[in-house]
Scaffold this active site. Sequence first.
Site, PDB file in Angstrom:
ATOM      1  N   LYS A  18      -0.039  10.101  13.220  1.00  0.00           N
ATOM      2  CA  LYS A  18       0.481  10.782  14.420  1.00  0.00           C
ATOM      3  C   LYS A  18       1.982  11.084  14.271  1.00  0.00           C
ATOM      4  O   LYS A  18       2.627  11.521  15.225  1.00  0.00           O
ATOM      5  CB  LYS A  18       0.294   9.904  15.660  1.00  0.00           C
ATOM      6  CG  LYS A  18      -1.138   9.503  15.930  1.00  0.00           C
ATOM      7  CD  LYS A  18      -1.985  10.686  16.367  1.00  0.00           C
ATOM      8  CE  LYS A  18      -3.397  10.267  16.718  1.00  0.00           C
ATOM      9  NZ  LYS A  18      -4.411  11.101  16.119  1.00  0.00           N
ATOM     10  N   SER A  19       2.538  10.824  13.098  1.00  0.00           N
ATOM     11  CA  SER A  19       3.980  11.024  12.917  1.00  0.00           C
ATOM     12  C   SER A  19       4.432  12.456  13.232  1.00  0.00           C
ATOM     13  O   SER A  19       5.478  12.639  13.862  1.00  0.00           O
ATOM     14  CB  SER A  19       4.398  10.655  11.487  1.00  0.00           C
ATOM     15  OG  SER A  19       4.322   9.267  11.338  1.00  0.00           O
ATOM     16  N   LYS A  68       4.781   2.063   0.041  1.00  0.00           N
ATOM     17  CA  LYS A  68       6.042   1.513   0.552  1.00  0.00           C
ATOM     18  C   LYS A  68       6.876   0.773  -0.497  1.00  0.00           C
ATOM     19  O   LYS A  68       8.104   0.781  -0.419  1.00  0.00           O
ATOM     20  CB  LYS A  68       5.760   0.586   1.731  1.00  0.00           C
ATOM     21  CG  LYS A  68       5.290   1.358   2.944  1.00  0.00           C
ATOM     22  CD  LYS A  68       5.159   0.510   4.152  1.00  0.00           C
ATOM     23  CE  LYS A  68       4.896   1.426   5.334  1.00  0.00           C
ATOM     24  NZ  LYS A  68       4.895   0.753   6.603  1.00  0.00           N
ATOM     25  N   ASN A  89       9.992   2.423   4.395  1.00  0.00           N
ATOM     26  CA  ASN A  89       9.063   3.319   5.102  1.00  0.00           C
ATOM     27  C   ASN A  89       9.734   4.641   5.418  1.00  0.00           C
ATOM     28  O   ASN A  89       9.153   5.460   6.123  1.00  0.00           O
ATOM     29  CB  ASN A  89       8.523   2.669   6.385  1.00  0.00           C
ATOM     30  CG  ASN A  89       9.585   2.569   7.449  1.00  0.00           C
ATOM     31  OD1 ASN A  89      10.767   2.424   7.134  1.00  0.00           O
ATOM     32  ND2 ASN A  89       9.198   2.645   8.704  1.00  0.00           N
ATOM     33  N   ALA A 133       3.671  -3.561   4.794  1.00  0.00           N
ATOM     34  CA  ALA A 133       4.063  -3.706   6.204  1.00  0.00           C
ATOM     35  C   ALA A 133       4.555  -5.123   6.480  1.00  0.00           C
ATOM     36  O   ALA A 133       5.561  -5.321   7.178  1.00  0.00           O
ATOM     37  CB  ALA A 133       2.887  -3.364   7.111  1.00  0.00           C
ATOM     38  N   ARG A 154      -5.427 -12.526   1.836  1.00  0.00           N
ATOM     39  CA  ARG A 154      -6.675 -12.635   1.073  1.00  0.00           C
ATOM     40  C   ARG A 154      -6.361 -13.034  -0.372  1.00  0.00           C
ATOM     41  O   ARG A 154      -6.934 -13.956  -0.906  1.00  0.00           O
ATOM     42  CB  ARG A 154      -7.398 -11.284   1.134  1.00  0.00           C
ATOM     43  CG  ARG A 154      -8.662 -11.215   0.343  1.00  0.00           C
ATOM     44  CD  ARG A 154      -9.344  -9.891   0.552  1.00  0.00           C
ATOM     45  NE  ARG A 154      -8.533  -8.756   0.084  1.00  0.00           N
ATOM     46  CZ  ARG A 154      -8.906  -7.492   0.152  1.00  0.00           C
ATOM     47  NH1 ARG A 154     -10.081  -7.203   0.671  1.00  0.00           N
ATOM     48  NH2 ARG A 154      -8.123  -6.524  -0.283  1.00  0.00           N
TER      49      ARG A 154
HETATM   50  P1  NAP Z   1      -0.901  -2.427   2.106  1.00  0.00           P
HETATM   51  O1  NAP Z   1       0.433  -2.540   1.491  1.00  0.00           O
HETATM   52  O2  NAP Z   1      -1.960  -1.648   1.414  1.00  0.00           O
HETATM   53  O3  NAP Z   1      -1.443  -3.945   2.323  1.00  0.00           O
HETATM   54  C1  NAP Z   1      -2.723  -4.181   2.803  1.00  0.00           C
HETATM   55  C2  NAP Z   1      -2.911  -5.657   3.155  1.00  0.00           C
HETATM   56  O4  NAP Z   1      -4.169  -5.813   3.815  1.00  0.00           O
HETATM   57  C3  NAP Z   1      -2.921  -6.603   1.961  1.00  0.00           C
HETATM   58  O5  NAP Z   1      -2.319  -7.816   2.336  1.00  0.00           O
HETATM   59  C4  NAP Z   1      -4.424  -6.782   1.703  1.00  0.00           C
HETATM   60  O6  NAP Z   1      -4.748  -7.999   1.082  1.00  0.00           O
HETATM   61  C5  NAP Z   1      -4.943  -6.803   3.123  1.00  0.00           C
HETATM   62  N1  NAP Z   1      -6.364  -6.450   3.227  1.00  0.00           N
HETATM   63  C6  NAP Z   1      -6.912  -5.217   3.031  1.00  0.00           C
HETATM   64  N2  NAP Z   1      -8.240  -5.266   3.254  1.00  0.00           N
HETATM   65  C7  NAP Z   1      -8.544  -6.540   3.596  1.00  0.00           C
HETATM   66  C8  NAP Z   1      -9.742  -7.213   3.928  1.00  0.00           C
HETATM   67  N3  NAP Z   1     -10.909  -6.583   3.939  1.00  0.00           N
HETATM   68  N4  NAP Z   1      -9.687  -8.535   4.237  1.00  0.00           N
HETATM   69  C9  NAP Z   1      -8.496  -9.175   4.231  1.00  0.00           C
HETATM   70  N5  NAP Z   1      -7.307  -8.606   3.901  1.00  0.00           N
HETATM   71  C10 NAP Z   1      -7.331  -7.291   3.581  1.00  0.00           C
HETATM   72  O7  NAP Z   1      -0.832  -1.836   3.587  1.00  0.00           O
HETATM   73  P2  NAP Z   1       0.430  -1.900   4.588  1.00  0.00           P
HETATM   74  O8  NAP Z   1       1.365  -0.787   4.316  1.00  0.00           O
HETATM   75  O9  NAP Z   1       0.944  -3.279   4.555  1.00  0.00           O
HETATM   76  O10 NAP Z   1      -0.268  -1.566   6.014  1.00  0.00           O
HETATM   77  C11 NAP Z   1      -1.054  -2.545   6.661  1.00  0.00           C
HETATM   78  C12 NAP Z   1      -1.451  -2.090   8.070  1.00  0.00           C
HETATM   79  O11 NAP Z   1      -0.312  -1.984   8.915  1.00  0.00           O
HETATM   80  C13 NAP Z   1      -2.158  -0.737   8.150  1.00  0.00           C
HETATM   81  O12 NAP Z   1      -3.209  -0.847   9.095  1.00  0.00           O
HETATM   82  C14 NAP Z   1      -1.081   0.192   8.669  1.00  0.00           C
HETATM   83  O13 NAP Z   1      -1.629   1.284   9.380  1.00  0.00           O
HETATM   84  C15 NAP Z   1      -0.331  -0.745   9.598  1.00  0.00           C
HETATM   85  N6  NAP Z   1       1.078  -0.332   9.847  1.00  0.00           N
HETATM   86  C16 NAP Z   1       1.455   0.016  11.105  1.00  0.00           C
HETATM   87  C17 NAP Z   1       2.769   0.364  11.370  1.00  0.00           C
HETATM   88  C18 NAP Z   1       3.196   0.727  12.743  1.00  0.00           C
HETATM   89  O14 NAP Z   1       4.283   1.300  12.890  1.00  0.00           O
HETATM   90  N7  NAP Z   1       2.434   0.434  13.762  1.00  0.00           N
HETATM   91  C19 NAP Z   1       3.713   0.358  10.332  1.00  0.00           C
HETATM   92  C20 NAP Z   1       3.302  -0.028   9.077  1.00  0.00           C
HETATM   93  C21 NAP Z   1       1.973  -0.368   8.827  1.00  0.00           C
HETATM   94  P3  NAP Z   1      -4.799  -8.146  -0.539  1.00  0.00           P
HETATM   95  O15 NAP Z   1      -3.384  -8.394  -0.965  1.00  0.00           O
HETATM   96  O16 NAP Z   1      -5.676  -9.309  -0.781  1.00  0.00           O
HETATM   97  O17 NAP Z   1      -5.351  -6.857  -1.083  1.00  0.00           O
END
Ligand code: NAP
Length: 282
Positions: A18-19, A68, A89, A133, A154
């Site tokens: 939605k950015s 990121k 970000n 994140a 995990r």
């Molecule tokens: P990322 O770098 O890809 O990291 C994903 C994380 O989720 C890792 O710790 C991964 O664990 C874990 N994971 C993925 N699938 C899983 C599962 N089935 N069971 C358990 N753990 C699982 O992603 P990210 O950038 O950190 O983003 C994470 C979330 O935050 C997303 O939903 C994103 O939309 C949200 N977010 C929101 C905002 C906001 O402004 N609201 C800002 C940033 C991010 P492993 O290390 O074991 O793979």
Amino acid sequence: MDKKLKLAVIGKPISHSKSPEIHQDFASQFDTKIEFKKDEVTPETLETWLADFFKDAGKGVSITLPLKEAALNYADEISDRARLASACNVIYSKDEKIFADCTDGFGLIKDLEENLKVSLEDKKILILGAGGAARGIIPSIIEKKPAKLKVANRTESKALLLREDLEAKVNLKEKNTIFEAGDLSDDFLLDDSYDLVINSTSISTQAGESLGLPKDLFTGTKLAYDLFYSAKKTAFMQDALAAGAEKVSDGWGMLVEQGAESFRLWTNLIPDTSRLLEKPID
Ligand code: NAP
């Protein structure tokens, strides 16, 4: 300003972002015209995409998963916030240089403290996930001096690495914060109770998927916060409510507030976020 400011959001998946709408709302508050595109970009195509964007007079880019950490490699200057997080970000050009910054922590704290009226000082906080994140928000959370911060992932080694990385950069004793890292096992999760549980895993990007957390995890939890934003309650939010969490929130407020801080970096203008906070974009 006659010329449109060239902005973008990149990542994979990206179609849900939605950015563009958020930044159009911010721009409409000023005499600023923007062109905001969203492109699917992977770590493999990131370098070429950024080179083309900035060659074409691009100003700023929002960086989302899974870019990121990788995006830091393409900046000339890295802000303290991004250095502490080892993740960014937002990337932007200024004075013929490329800057990387991290506004995720700023956005989360603003949403928690100002919008949701939650204080973090002396609280026990659990963060699920150790990806980009989590890296982005943890330094800002530590600044607020929680009594305890636990990161459960995990893949345990990633949580341990995150803790090691942070301990080398932040004086946790000075903040009176106990920082622990571990996996998603019941043993690690249940040896404490938590005022705040934050889901920073990407599981909510797959609608309906649940982390299968133990119910007792949410005993005494005041707020369960999912960083993912969604019009409907995510499985994490539903599980937390069913298990006794007092309140739940998705990450819409954080998204809007981190976007406002990114917009400030790109334009030197501070937008009003109240309209978007009241009326999320479906
Ligand atoms: P990322 O770098 O890809 O990291 C994903 C994380 O989720 C890792 O710790 C991964 O664990 C874990 N994971 C993925 N699938 C899983 C599962 N089935 N069971 C358990 N753990 C699982 O992603 P990210 O950038 O950190 O983003 C994470 C979330 O935050 C997303 O939903 C994103 O939309 C949200 N977010 C929101 C905002 C906001 O402004 N609201 C800002 C940033 C991010 P492993 O290390 O074991 O793979």
